[in-house]
Design a protein around this motif. Sequence first.
Motif, mmCIF file in Angstrom:
data_model
loop_
_atom_site.group_PDB
_atom_site.id
_atom_site.type_symbol
_atom_site.label_atom_id
_atom_site.label_comp_id
_atom_site.label_asym_id
_atom_site.label_seq_id
_atom_site.Cartn_x
_atom_site.Cartn_y
_atom_site.Cartn_z
ATOM 1 N N UNK A 1 0.854 -1.185 0.000
ATOM 2 C CA UNK A 1 0.000 0.000 0.000
ATOM 3 C C UNK A 1 0.893 1.241 0.000
ATOM 4 N N UNK A 2 1.646 1.425 -1.120
ATOM 5 C CA UNK A 2 2.663 2.482 -1.139
ATOM 6 C C UNK A 2 2.084 3.897 -1.011
ATOM 7 N N UNK A 3 0.783 4.063 -1.348
ATOM 8 C CA UNK A 3 0.189 5.412 -1.278
ATOM 9 C C UNK A 3 -0.057 5.858 0.168
ATOM 10 N N UNK A 4 -0.076 4.899 1.108
ATOM 11 C CA UNK A 4 -0.525 5.219 2.470
ATOM 12 C C UNK A 4 0.207 6.405 3.097
ATOM 13 N N UNK A 5 1.511 6.449 2.912
ATOM 14 C CA UNK A 5 2.275 7.516 3.571
ATOM 15 C C UNK A 5 1.940 8.902 3.007
ATOM 16 N N UNK A 6 1.258 8.933 1.860
ATOM 17 C CA UNK A 6 0.881 10.241 1.287
ATOM 18 C C UNK A 6 -0.610 10.543 1.473
ATOM 19 N N UNK A 7 -1.274 9.729 2.291
ATOM 20 C CA UNK A 7 -2.691 9.995 2.574
ATOM 21 C C UNK A 7 -2.766 11.068 3.662
ATOM 22 N N UNK A 8 -3.139 12.268 3.265
ATOM 23 C CA UNK A 8 -3.249 13.383 4.210
ATOM 24 C C UNK A 8 -4.610 14.031 4.012
ATOM 25 N N UNK A 9 -5.408 14.034 5.059
ATOM 26 C CA UNK A 9 -6.732 14.635 4.980
ATOM 27 C C UNK A 9 -6.673 16.111 5.356
ATOM 28 N N UNK A 10 -7.476 16.906 4.721
ATOM 29 C CA UNK A 10 -7.760 18.301 5.072
ATOM 30 C C UNK A 10 -6.638 19.310 4.846
ATOM 31 N N UNK A 11 -5.374 18.909 5.074
ATOM 32 C CA UNK A 11 -4.308 19.910 5.102
ATOM 33 C C UNK A 11 -3.603 20.118 3.763
ATOM 34 N N UNK A 12 -4.208 19.727 2.678
ATOM 35 C CA UNK A 12 -3.532 19.879 1.392
ATOM 36 C C UNK A 12 -3.176 18.510 0.860
ATOM 37 N N UNK A 13 -3.765 18.164 -0.311
ATOM 38 C CA UNK A 13 -3.612 16.822 -0.857
ATOM 39 C C UNK A 13 -2.183 16.518 -1.302
ATOM 40 N N UNK A 14 -1.769 15.277 -1.104
ATOM 41 C CA UNK A 14 -0.443 14.833 -1.546
ATOM 42 C C UNK A 14 -0.559 13.745 -2.625
ATOM 43 N N UNK A 15 -1.795 13.316 -2.930
ATOM 44 C CA UNK A 15 -2.013 12.289 -3.953
ATOM 45 C C UNK A 15 -2.683 12.935 -5.167
ATOM 46 N N UNK A 16 -2.326 12.436 -6.366
ATOM 47 C CA UNK A 16 -2.969 12.941 -7.582
ATOM 48 C C UNK A 16 -4.348 12.308 -7.747
ATOM 49 N N UNK A 17 -5.241 13.027 -8.444
ATOM 50 C CA UNK A 17 -6.570 12.497 -8.702
ATOM 51 C C UNK A 17 -6.516 11.139 -9.382
ATOM 52 N N UNK A 18 -5.565 10.969 -10.303
ATOM 53 C CA UNK A 18 -5.508 9.697 -11.046
ATOM 54 C C UNK A 18 -5.005 8.538 -10.197
#
Length: 356
Positions: free
Chosen positions: A258-275
């Motif tokens: 689950x490599x995306x997990x460390x970039x899951x940030x809610x509310x404070x500015x997204x770190x993941x791309x829409x795609x």
Amino acid sequence: MNLGRLGAMLLPALLAGASPHALAAKDAPACDRAQPECALSLMRVHPVKTLAFWKDALAHPLAERVVIESPELVDFLTLDTIAQAIPTRPRPASPSPGLVADVRSAIAEMPAEVQRLLERKLLGIRFVEDLGGTGFTDWVYDERGRPGGAFIVLDPSVLARRKANEWATWKERSPFRDDGADRLDATIETGARDDRMHAIQYILLHEFGHVLSVGEHFHPSWSIPPSQVGPTGAFPFFELSWKVSSEGRYVSRFDGQFPERSRVVYYFGPKLDGREMAATYGHLERTNFPTLYAATHPGDDFAESFANYVHTVRMGRPFEIRLLHEGRAVKVYGPCWSEERCEAKRAILEKMLQGP
Ligand SMILES: [Zn+2]
């Protein structure tokens, strides 16, 4: 904007077992309260962290524990925003009677077993404007420094804003950048229940998850930095998903898949791309996190698991994350509670809801 802000780390006084109550007044440090270090030390000895402040709250019905006025909480939250470098300054609130009624109705509609557990741990719900999030939960200690319950503070202006699905969609979109092509829609209510009261209910269920973790061993206290937690074998819920890394940070046991997990940030500015939405939710299904927000922190894993389980299983309400690419549905993510991946977490939640 944060959903469930937790109190600042109050080390080392609480770790050392010192009683905040005993420290009050005489040991209140004389320092510049605009400085984070000073704010932290003042929070440590603040009256609201003592069970004595909440007096006989636990003897009252839940509805009576929802109270508007609280200058002490404004003061405490102000110190917390200074300590955590949150750029808002809390102010006294005057929520509309309709909003306060919604909070009470949201609780009254919850399953009896949830209310019964809350009766023993929820000291109060108060309202403060600009607290730096939708809700804030913190633990309270008795005169011997043992956890005795928790209180919740809500921001009425944030709560007043959205209906249930609108709120859930806004929240679940927040980790992803808006690229115009990829879209996420969340459904947590249907028909006439898609209203403000049911947005508040889901928000409260999450905060109640934090309240019910008081004095339990589901996960280490959020007052203790991961590097100082020590052996985690005593925290069975935590053990199912988390460990402390060699750098002293919380990491999930699934980070390899689950490599995306460390970039899951809610509310404070997204770190993941829409795609990355579809891949992120696809990988989430390989874990035992019921929601994406659960994958952000051990305490929020428990609070989200509790909220999502009660909402979908005990209350029979929907939970659906629909992902669309250029208007076409590419993935639908639903509750995990009848899937094997969430079985062990479900067992812990069910045991808790049975009561002692
Ligand atoms: Zn939370």
